[in-house]
Design a protein around this motif. Structure first.
Motif, PDB file in Angstrom:
ATOM      1  N   ARG A   7       0.854  -1.197   0.000  1.00 46.82           N
ATOM      2  CA  ARG A   7       0.000   0.000   0.000  1.00 46.82           C
ATOM      3  C   ARG A   7       0.886   1.242   0.000  1.00 46.82           C
ATOM      4  NH1 ARG A   7      -1.736  -3.257   3.998  1.00 46.82           N
ATOM      5  NH2 ARG A   7      -3.291  -4.727   3.256  1.00 46.82           N
ATOM      6  N   VAL A   8       0.642   2.107  -0.992  1.00 45.29           N
ATOM      7  CA  VAL A   8       1.529   3.250  -1.222  1.00 45.29           C
ATOM      8  C   VAL A   8       0.718   4.538  -1.342  1.00 45.29           C
ATOM      9  CG1 VAL A   8       3.312   4.167  -2.777  1.00 45.29           C
ATOM     10  CG2 VAL A   8       3.000   1.701  -2.607  1.00 45.29           C
ATOM     11  N   ILE A   9       1.271   5.624  -0.793  1.00 43.85           N
ATOM     12  CA  ILE A   9       0.719   6.964  -1.066  1.00 43.85           C
ATOM     13  C   ILE A   9       1.762   7.725  -1.878  1.00 43.85           C
ATOM     14  CG2 ILE A   9       0.042   9.195  -0.076  1.00 43.85           C
ATOM     15  CD1 ILE A   9      -0.905   7.771   2.427  1.00 43.85           C
ATOM     16  N   LEU A  10       1.328   8.340  -3.001  1.00 42.97           N
ATOM     17  CA  LEU A  10       2.216   9.237  -3.769  1.00 42.97           C
ATOM     18  C   LEU A  10       1.795  10.662  -3.482  1.00 42.97           C
ATOM     19  CD1 LEU A  10       2.770   8.070  -7.459  1.00 42.97           C
ATOM     20  CD2 LEU A  10       4.340   7.951  -5.522  1.00 42.97           C
ATOM     21  N   LEU A  11       2.708  11.442  -2.901  1.00 45.50           N
ATOM     22  CA  LEU A  11       2.429  12.855  -2.624  1.00 45.50           C
ATOM     23  C   LEU A  11       3.237  13.715  -3.586  1.00 45.50           C
ATOM     24  CD1 LEU A  11       2.803  13.178   1.269  1.00 45.50           C
ATOM     25  CD2 LEU A  11       0.674  13.190  -0.017  1.00 45.50           C
ATOM     26  N   GLY A  12       2.834  14.992  -3.684  1.00 48.79           N
ATOM     27  CA  GLY A  12       3.618  15.918  -4.506  1.00 48.79           C
ATOM     28  C   GLY A  12       2.705  16.925  -5.168  1.00 48.79           C
ATOM     29  N   PRO A  13       3.265  18.060  -5.591  1.00 46.29           N
ATOM     30  CA  PRO A  13       2.443  19.123  -6.183  1.00 46.29           C
ATOM     31  C   PRO A  13       1.807  18.700  -7.499  1.00 46.29           C
ATOM     32  CG  PRO A  13       4.787  19.603  -6.429  1.00 46.29           C
ATOM     33  CD  PRO A  13       4.690  18.402  -5.553  1.00 46.29           C
ATOM     34  N   PRO A  14       0.812  19.474  -7.978  1.00 39.18           N
ATOM     35  CA  PRO A  14       0.210  19.170  -9.277  1.00 39.18           C
ATOM     36  C   PRO A  14       1.299  19.123 -10.347  1.00 39.18           C
ATOM     37  CG  PRO A  14      -0.482  21.362  -8.470  1.00 39.18           C
ATOM     38  CD  PRO A  14       0.212  20.667  -7.350  1.00 39.18           C
ATOM     39  N   GLY A  15       1.215  18.138 -11.234  1.00 39.36           N
ATOM     40  CA  GLY A  15       2.159  18.075 -12.350  1.00 39.36           C
ATOM     41  C   GLY A  15       3.521  17.516 -12.005  1.00 39.36           C
ATOM     42  N   CYS A  16       3.703  17.004 -10.787  1.00 40.74           N
ATOM     43  CA  CYS A  16       5.041  16.496 -10.423  1.00 40.74           C
ATOM     44  C   CYS A  16       5.308  15.130 -11.046  1.00 40.74           C
ATOM     45  CB  CYS A  16       5.197  16.413  -8.904  1.00 40.74           C
ATOM     46  SG  CYS A  16       4.172  15.139  -8.158  1.00 40.74           S
ATOM     47  N   GLY A  17       4.236  14.486 -11.559  1.00 43.32           N
ATOM     48  CA  GLY A  17       4.419  13.179 -12.187  1.00 43.32           C
ATOM     49  C   GLY A  17       3.780  12.028 -11.409  1.00 43.32           C
ATOM     50  N   LYS A  18       2.848  12.345 -10.513  1.00 43.99           N
ATOM     51  CA  LYS A  18       2.198  11.279  -9.730  1.00 43.99           C
ATOM     52  C   LYS A  18       1.498  10.269 -10.640  1.00 43.99           C
ATOM     53  CE  LYS A  18      -0.413  14.181  -7.431  1.00 43.99           C
ATOM     54  NZ  LYS A  18       0.041  15.477  -7.993  1.00 43.99           N
ATOM     55  N   GLY A  19       0.683  10.794 -11.573  1.00 45.82           N
ATOM     56  CA  GLY A  19      -0.079   9.904 -12.455  1.00 45.82           C
ATOM     57  C   GLY A  19       0.838   9.072 -13.343  1.00 45.82           C
ATOM     58  N   THR A  20       1.874   9.711 -13.886  1.00 43.41           N
ATOM     59  CA  THR A  20       2.822   9.016 -14.776  1.00 43.41           C
ATOM     60  C   THR A  20       3.502   7.869 -14.031  1.00 43.41           C
ATOM     61  OG1 THR A  20       3.224  11.101 -15.927  1.00 43.41           O
ATOM     62  CG2 THR A  20       4.900   9.382 -16.182  1.00 43.41           C
ATOM     63  N   GLN A  21       4.004   8.149 -12.840  1.00 43.68           N
ATOM     64  CA  GLN A  21       4.716   7.117 -12.066  1.00 43.68           C
ATOM     65  C   GLN A  21       3.737   6.064 -11.541  1.00 43.68           C
ATOM     66  OE1 GLN A  21       7.928   6.825 -12.080  1.00 43.68           O
ATOM     67  NE2 GLN A  21       8.271   8.788 -13.100  1.00 43.68           N
ATOM     68  N   ALA A  22       2.533   6.499 -11.158  1.00 39.57           N
ATOM     69  CA  ALA A  22       1.550   5.554 -10.614  1.00 39.57           C
ATOM     70  C   ALA A  22       1.243   4.451 -11.619  1.00 39.57           C
ATOM     71  CB  ALA A  22       0.269   6.299 -10.238  1.00 39.57           C
ATOM     72  N   GLU A  23       1.070   4.826 -12.890  1.00 38.19           N
ATOM     73  CA  GLU A  23       0.762   3.838 -13.929  1.00 38.19           C
ATOM     74  C   GLU A  23       1.838   2.757 -13.977  1.00 38.19           C
ATOM     75  OE1 GLU A  23      -2.750   4.713 -14.761  1.00 38.19           O
ATOM     76  OE2 GLU A  23      -1.799   3.170 -16.000  1.00 38.19           O
ATOM     77  N   ILE A  24       3.110   3.198 -13.933  1.00 42.28           N
ATOM     78  CA  ILE A  24       4.235   2.258 -14.061  1.00 42.28           C
ATOM     79  C   ILE A  24       4.321   1.356 -12.825  1.00 42.28           C
ATOM     80  CG2 ILE A  24       6.748   2.085 -14.396  1.00 42.28           C
ATOM     81  CD1 ILE A  24       6.602   4.983 -15.620  1.00 42.28           C
ATOM     82  N   ILE A  25       4.228   1.969 -11.642  1.00 40.49           N
ATOM     83  CA  ILE A  25       4.355   1.202 -10.387  1.00 40.49           C
ATOM     84  C   ILE A  25       3.219   0.179 -10.273  1.00 40.49           C
ATOM     85  CG2 ILE A  25       4.332   1.373  -7.854  1.00 40.49           C
ATOM     86  CD1 ILE A  25       5.301   4.308  -8.283  1.00 40.49           C
ATOM     87  N   CYS A  26       2.000   0.633 -10.596  1.00 37.07           N
ATOM     88  CA  CYS A  26       0.844  -0.260 -10.428  1.00 37.07           C
ATOM     89  C   CYS A  26       0.920  -1.458 -11.369  1.00 37.07           C
ATOM     90  CB  CYS A  26      -0.453   0.521 -10.617  1.00 37.07           C
ATOM     91  SG  CYS A  26      -0.739   1.620  -9.222  1.00 37.07           S
ATOM     92  N   LYS A  27       1.425  -1.248 -12.585  1.00 33.79           N
ATOM     93  CA  LYS A  27       1.607  -2.359 -13.520  1.00 33.79           C
ATOM     94  C   LYS A  27       2.639  -3.329 -12.948  1.00 33.79           C
ATOM     95  CE  LYS A  27       0.418  -0.890 -18.001  1.00 33.79           C
ATOM     96  NZ  LYS A  27       0.854   0.131 -18.934  1.00 33.79           N
ATOM     97  N   ASN A  28       3.744  -2.758 -12.465  1.00 33.33           N
ATOM     98  CA  ASN A  28       4.851  -3.545 -11.929  1.00 33.33           C
ATOM     99  C   ASN A  28       4.425  -4.424 -10.748  1.00 33.33           C
ATOM    100  OD1 ASN A  28       7.548  -4.118 -10.832  1.00 33.33           O
ATOM    101  ND2 ASN A  28       8.184  -2.518 -12.258  1.00 33.33           N
ATOM    102  N   PHE A  29       3.651  -3.861  -9.839  1.00 34.52           N
ATOM    103  CA  PHE A  29       3.290  -4.597  -8.608  1.00 34.52           C
ATOM    104  C   PHE A  29       1.866  -5.159  -8.637  1.00 34.52           C
ATOM    105  CE2 PHE A  29       6.806  -1.849  -7.326  1.00 34.52           C
ATOM    106  CZ  PHE A  29       7.613  -2.735  -6.646  1.00 34.52           C
TER     107      PHE A  29
END
Ligand code: AP5
Ligand code: MG
Length: 211
Positions: A2-24
């Motif tokens: 279970r992971v929380i991704l924090l960070g300002p708008p546009g920091c890349g949360k959605g981009t990284q989330a897609e990759i991590i979620c596929k991986n795990f």
């Protein structure tokens, strides 16, 4: 996991989330995506949320917390999840703590992707999104193979309604006032990642933390 991704708008949360979620193989829970889907389908949540989203303000906590409770009750959350864009206020973080306690589970990793404001405005103003499958592109850093067409599903790409410069500035201000205090709230549990690197480098740093 279970992971929380924090960070300002546009920091890349959605981009990284897609990759991590596929991986795990865990579900990607983005409150922004859930809200946009509600707006698209014209639901009651969507009509209540739209004006807040269009101006770059936060949607009221009670709507968001209700949405998360519903999402957690779905079967695919049993083996973990990644939260992208939630929690976004101290009240949401406290509600999440209560919910996790009730479910007898805990968050394993809280990752903060750090990017300065000037990069953010540049990135978001060049972002293109697919309203069909949610894929995200960038005219400078991640171009679609065919101009304005989604690589994954072939739909036409568009700019998000809240990706205009004046709205981005308000989103950044809202982030500083209402979301950045979460860094203090989670304090030592937070792992920072330098989000100014390329998409691949950021992924590598996140995977080092998760493995
Ligand atoms: P939401 O959809 O969550 O938007 P956000 O937090 O503003 O974040 P973004 O989706 O804009 O950015 P991102 O960090 O996902 O970056 P991305 O990967 O796309 O929320 C929208 C609205 O919904 C809010 O304003 C609010 O109204 C409401 N809302 C949502 N959740 C809420 C909550 N919990 N409470 C209350 N209200 C809520 O990347 C950005 C661009 O940069 C892309 O083009 C990408 O290709 C590119 N890029 C990514 N990484 C890199 C890199 N390393 N180098 C270069 N370019 C990169
Ligand atoms: Mg996003």
């Amino acid at each position: 996991m279970r992971v929380i991704l924090l960070g300002p708008p546009g920091c890349g949360k959605g981009t990284q989330a897609e990759i991590i979620c596929k991986n795990f193989e865990i579900p990607h829970i983005s409150t922004g995506d859930i809200l946009r889907d509600n707006v698209k389908r014209g639901t009651e949540i969507g009509s209540r949320a739209k004006s807040f989203m269009d101006s770059g303000s936060l949607v009221p906590d009670e709507i968001i917390i209700g949405m998360i409770k519903d999402r957690f009750s779905e079967d695919d959350c049993k083996n973990g999840f990644l939260l992208d864009g939630f929690p976004r206020t101290i009240a949401q973080a406290e509600a999440l703590d209560k919910l996790l306690k009730k479910m007898k589970i805990h968050i394993d990793y809280i990752i903060n992707i750090d990017v300065p404001d000037e990069n953010i405005i540049n990135r978001i103003s060049k972002r293109l999104s697919c309203s069909n499958c949610g894929d995200v592109y960038n005219l400078m850093f991640k171009k679609p193979k065919k101009e304005m067409v989604c690589d994954s599903c072939g739909f036409k790409l568009h700019q998000r309604d809240d990706d205009k410069e004046e709205v981005i500035r308000n989103r950044l201000e809202v982030y500083r006032k209402q979301t950045a205090p979460l860094i203090q709230y989670y304090n030592k549990k937070i792992m920072n990642v330098d989000g100014q690197q390329s998409i691949n480098e950021v992924t590598k740093d996140i995977l080092k933390i998760l493995k």
